[in-house]
Motif scaffolding. Structure first.
Motif, PDB file in Angstrom:
ATOM      1  N   ASP A  41     -48.618  17.626 -18.085  1.00  0.00           N
ATOM      2  CA  ASP A  41     -48.499  17.371 -19.447  1.00  0.00           C
ATOM      3  C   ASP A  41     -49.664  16.227 -19.567  1.00  0.00           C
ATOM      4  OD1 ASP A  41     -47.686  14.336 -19.271  1.00  0.00           O
ATOM      5  OD2 ASP A  41     -45.643  15.320 -19.762  1.00  0.00           O
ATOM      6  N   ASN A  43     -49.569  13.033 -20.126  1.00  0.00           N
ATOM      7  CA  ASN A  43     -49.508  11.633 -19.570  1.00  0.00           C
ATOM      8  C   ASN A  43     -49.967  11.801 -18.164  1.00  0.00           C
ATOM      9  OD1 ASN A  43     -49.162  10.525 -22.061  1.00  0.00           O
ATOM     10  ND2 ASN A  43     -46.770  10.452 -21.882  1.00  0.00           N
ATOM     11  N   GLU A  71     -41.395  16.208 -25.891  1.00  0.00           N
ATOM     12  CA  GLU A  71     -40.472  17.223 -26.076  1.00  0.00           C
ATOM     13  C   GLU A  71     -40.973  18.342 -26.989  1.00  0.00           C
ATOM     14  OE1 GLU A  71     -37.592  17.181 -24.239  1.00  0.00           O
ATOM     15  OE2 GLU A  71     -36.629  18.824 -25.202  1.00  0.00           O
ATOM     16  N   LYS A  74     -41.884  21.683 -25.585  1.00  0.00           N
ATOM     17  CA  LYS A  74     -40.943  22.843 -25.068  1.00  0.00           C
ATOM     18  C   LYS A  74     -40.543  23.534 -26.246  1.00  0.00           C
ATOM     19  CE  LYS A  74     -36.925  21.772 -23.049  1.00  0.00           C
ATOM     20  NZ  LYS A  74     -35.614  20.979 -22.392  1.00  0.00           N
ATOM     21  N   GLY A 103     -38.624  16.294 -16.877  1.00  0.00           N
ATOM     22  CA  GLY A 103     -37.925  17.603 -17.013  1.00  0.00           C
ATOM     23  C   GLY A 103     -38.593  18.303 -18.184  1.00  0.00           C
ATOM     24  N   MET A 104     -39.239  17.743 -18.998  1.00  0.00           N
ATOM     25  CA  MET A 104     -39.829  18.561 -20.049  1.00  0.00           C
ATOM     26  C   MET A 104     -40.802  19.635 -19.394  1.00  0.00           C
ATOM     27  SD  MET A 104     -42.631  19.438 -21.900  1.00  0.00           S
ATOM     28  CE  MET A 104     -44.154  18.109 -21.900  1.00  0.00           C
ATOM     29  N   ASP A 107     -38.810  22.256 -17.553  1.00  0.00           N
ATOM     30  CA  ASP A 107     -38.299  23.181 -18.315  1.00  0.00           C
ATOM     31  C   ASP A 107     -39.115  24.267 -18.858  1.00  0.00           C
ATOM     32  OD1 ASP A 107     -35.789  21.939 -17.810  1.00  0.00           O
ATOM     33  OD2 ASP A 107     -35.119  21.801 -19.665  1.00  0.00           O
ATOM     34  N   THR A 127     -41.885  14.131 -11.840  1.00  0.00           N
ATOM     35  CA  THR A 127     -42.544  12.900 -11.620  1.00  0.00           C
ATOM     36  C   THR A 127     -41.830  11.939 -12.593  1.00  0.00           C
ATOM     37  OG1 THR A 127     -43.823  13.574 -13.735  1.00  0.00           O
ATOM     38  CG2 THR A 127     -44.809  14.234 -11.765  1.00  0.00           C
ATOM     39  N   THR A 128     -40.562  12.270 -12.820  1.00  0.00           N
ATOM     40  CA  THR A 128     -39.708  11.166 -13.512  1.00  0.00           C
ATOM     41  C   THR A 128     -38.490  10.901 -12.777  1.00  0.00           C
ATOM     42  OG1 THR A 128     -38.609  12.758 -14.880  1.00  0.00           O
ATOM     43  CG2 THR A 128     -40.596  11.842 -15.862  1.00  0.00           C
ATOM     44  N   LYS A 139     -31.666  25.491 -13.991  1.00  0.00           N
ATOM     45  CA  LYS A 139     -31.730  26.001 -15.541  1.00  0.00           C
ATOM     46  C   LYS A 139     -33.090  25.446 -16.177  1.00  0.00           C
ATOM     47  CE  LYS A 139     -27.991  24.458 -18.018  1.00  0.00           C
ATOM     48  NZ  LYS A 139     -26.962  23.400 -18.193  1.00  0.00           N
ATOM     49  N   VAL A 166     -44.606   8.481  -7.363  1.00  0.00           N
ATOM     50  CA  VAL A 166     -45.414   8.470  -8.628  1.00  0.00           C
ATOM     51  C   VAL A 166     -44.420   8.005  -9.953  1.00  0.00           C
ATOM     52  CG1 VAL A 166     -46.453  10.546  -8.049  1.00  0.00           C
ATOM     53  CG2 VAL A 166     -44.367  10.973  -9.094  1.00  0.00           C
ATOM     54  N   THR A 169     -45.786   4.741 -12.080  1.00  0.00           N
ATOM     55  CA  THR A 169     -46.426   4.975 -13.215  1.00  0.00           C
ATOM     56  C   THR A 169     -45.672   5.058 -14.539  1.00  0.00           C
ATOM     57  OG1 THR A 169     -47.113   6.977 -12.980  1.00  0.00           O
ATOM     58  CG2 THR A 169     -48.504   5.122 -12.453  1.00  0.00           C
TER      59      THR A 169
END
Ligand SMILES: NC(=O)c1ccc[n+]([C@@H]2O[C@H](COP(=O)([O-])OP(=O)(O)OC[C@H]3O[C@@H](n4cnc5c(N)ncnc54)[C@H](O)[C@@H]3O)[C@@H](O)[C@H]2O)c1
Ligand SMILES: [Zn+2]
Length: 361
Positions: A41, A43, A71, A74, A103-104, A107, A127-128, A139, A166, A169
Motif C-alpha cells: 500500500d 504508506n 480499509e 479491501k 492486515g489490509m 487480506d 508490516t504491522t 482467512k 519494520v 515506522t
C-alpha cells in the motif's frame, strides 16, 4: 530468527520472525519463482518496496502494485483491478503473490491469490503488529458495504516472513491497534502474560519485548487454528472482543477507530458481560486504566447507541438465528461462548455505556 511451523488443513508453512528479514527473502523462501507480484500500500511502499524487490534474486521477474492505504482498498473494485493486473502480467500457477503490508494488504492480496487461477502461491510479509494475527490462520477477505470481510475464503500462505524491524515506522495509533489483538491472545491463554502487558506502556516497548509478544501471539493463534481451521468450535474464541468491535468500526467509520482499538474496547465489553451473566471475576478496572493510560479511544463508549449497535451486531456474520453469540471469559485463559438475546444485550450495553460515571470521558 525464530521459526514457528504451522499445520493448516491445506498445507504446512513456516513463520519466520526476526530483525532485517526483508533483506533475506531469497535465502528464506522454500521455492524458486520465475514471476513474483508484490501487492503493497501507499504508506508501506515508500519505506520498504524497493528493498523487498531487490531482495529477490536476479532470475526473478518482480512486478508490484501499490494500492491506496486504508480499509477502503479491501473493495470489490480494487480486487477486480488487481486481477486485471495478474492477467496482464500473465502470472501462472507457478507464480508467487506477495502481501507486503498490514492486515489490509494481507487480506486483499490473499483473496486475490486464493481466487486467481483457482489459487496461486502466496507469501505474507506482515508490516504491522496487528498482522501477527491476520497473517496466520488462513482467512482472507474483502469488505462489502453491508459489512467487513463478507466476501472471502480460507487460504493459507506458503510462508510468512515477519521482519520486526519494520514496526519502527508504525504510528502510535497503529501500535495501539496491534496490541488490541495481543491483549486478546494473552487473555485467551495466559494470566502472567496479561499481567506483564498491564505493566507495559506501549510507546516504550523495545524490540526484544516486541518479538516476544508477537511470537507468543502467533503461537496462541496457531494453536487454535491448527485445532480448528474451519471455525467450527475453538476458533470462535478468537472472536473475543470482535462482535462489538465490528459494530464500532461500522458506527464510527473506518477512519475514527482502528480495528485493534475497537477490539480492545470490545474486550472490555466482553469482560462486563462475563461479570454480569456468568459471574466471572475479571480485572475490568485495571484493564480500563491500562486502556486509558495508553490512549485507547474510550471516549467513544459514551457515544454508543445500544439499540442501533445491537442491530449492527446482527449483521455480523457470527450471528446465528436471532441470538447473538458472544465469546466470554470464565477467567483469564478460559473462554466460553454464550448466546444472548437482544433485550439482555441492550440492557448490559446501556449499563456499560453509562454506569462507569466518567471512566470513559
Ligand atoms: N485475516 C484475518 O484473520 C484478520 C485478522 C485480524 C484483522 N484482519 C484485517 O486486518 C486489517 C487491519 O490490519 P492492520 O491494522 O494491519 O491495518 P492496515 O494494513 O490498514 O495497516 C494500518 C496502517 O499502517 C500503515 N502501515 C502498515 N505497515 C506500516 C509500517 N511498517 N510503517 C508505517 N506504516 C505502516 C498502513 O498503510 C495503514 O495505514 C483489517 O482489514 C482487518 O479486517 C484480518
Ligand atoms: Zn481482529
Amino acid at each position: 530468527m525464530t521459526t514457528l511451523t504451522i499445520q493448516s488443513f491445506q498445507n504446512k508453512y513456516d513463520v519466520n520472525i526476526g530483525t532485517g528479514l526483508r533483506h533475506e527473502i531469497s535465502d528464506l523462501l522454500k521455492s524458486n519463482y520465475a514471476k513474483v507480484f508484490i501487492i503493497t500500500d501507499s504508506n508501506v511502499a515508500p519505506f520498504y518496496l524497493k528493498e523487498v524487490i531487490s531482495a529477490f534474486g536476479e532470475d526473478t521477474a518482480v512486478s508490484s502494485e501499490i494500492v491506496p492505504a486504508g480499509e477502503g482498498s479491501k473493495s470489490m473494485a480494487c480486487y477486480s483491478s488487481l486481477l486485471d493486473r495478474c492477467l496482464e502480467l500473465q502470472l501462472d500457477r507457478h507464480s508467487l503473490i506477495v502481501a507486503l503490508g498490514g492486515g489490509m494488504v494481507g487480506d486483499l492480496a490473499g483473496f486475490v491469490a486464493s481466487t486467481y487461477l483457482r489459487g496461486v502461491d502466496f507469501l505474507q510479509m506482515p508490516t504491522t503488529i496487528l498482522a501477527h494475527d491476520s497473517s496466520v490462520g488462513g482467512k482472507v477477505a474483502i469488505n462489502h458495504h453491508k459489512g467487513k470481510n463478507l466476501i472471502g475464503s480460507f487460504y493459507s500462505p506458503v510462508q510468512v516472513i515477519y521482519d520486526t524491524e519494520v514496526i519502527g515506522t508504525l504510528s502510535n495509533q497503529e501500535i495501539r491497534s496491534g496490541f488490541g489483538e495481543v491483549v486478546k491472545h494473552a487473555l485467551l491463554s495466559d494470566h502472567k502474560w496479561f499481567q506483564r502487558l498491564m505493566d507495559t506502556t506501549l510507546t516504550e516497548v523495545n524490540q526484544e519485548e516486541l518479538v516476544k509478544h508477537l511470537t507468543s501471539g502467533i503461537k496462541v493463534k496457531a494453536e487454535v487454528v491448527e485445532a480448528d481451521e474451519r471455525e467450527t468450535g475453538l476458533r470462535k474464541h478468537l472472536n473475543l472482543g470482535h462482535t462489538l468491535a465490528h459494530a464500532l468500526e461500522a458506527e464510527f467509520g473506518y477512519g475514527e477507530i482502528t480495528h485493534g482499538e475497537a477490539v480492545a474496547i470490545g474486550i472490555l465489553f466482553a469482560m462486563k458481560i462475563s461479570e454480569q451473566t456468568i459471574g466471572a471475576d475479571l480485572p475490568f478496572q485495571s484493564y480500563t486504566r491500562w486502556l486509558r493510560h495508553n490512549n485507547y479511544p474510550l471516549h467513544l463508549v459514551s457515544q454508543i447507541d445500544p439499540e442501533r449497535t445491537v442491530e449492527r451486531m446482527k449483521w455480523d456474520k457470527k450471528t446465528v438465528g436471532n441470538a447473538i453469540h458472544f465469546v466470554l471469559l470464565t477467567q483469564i485463559g478460559a473462554p466460553t461462548v454464550t448466546a444472548l438475546t437482544d433485550k439482555k444485550l441492550i440492557q448490559i450495553m446501556t449499563d456499560f455505556v453509562k454506569d462507569e460515571g466518567g471512566t470513559f470521558d
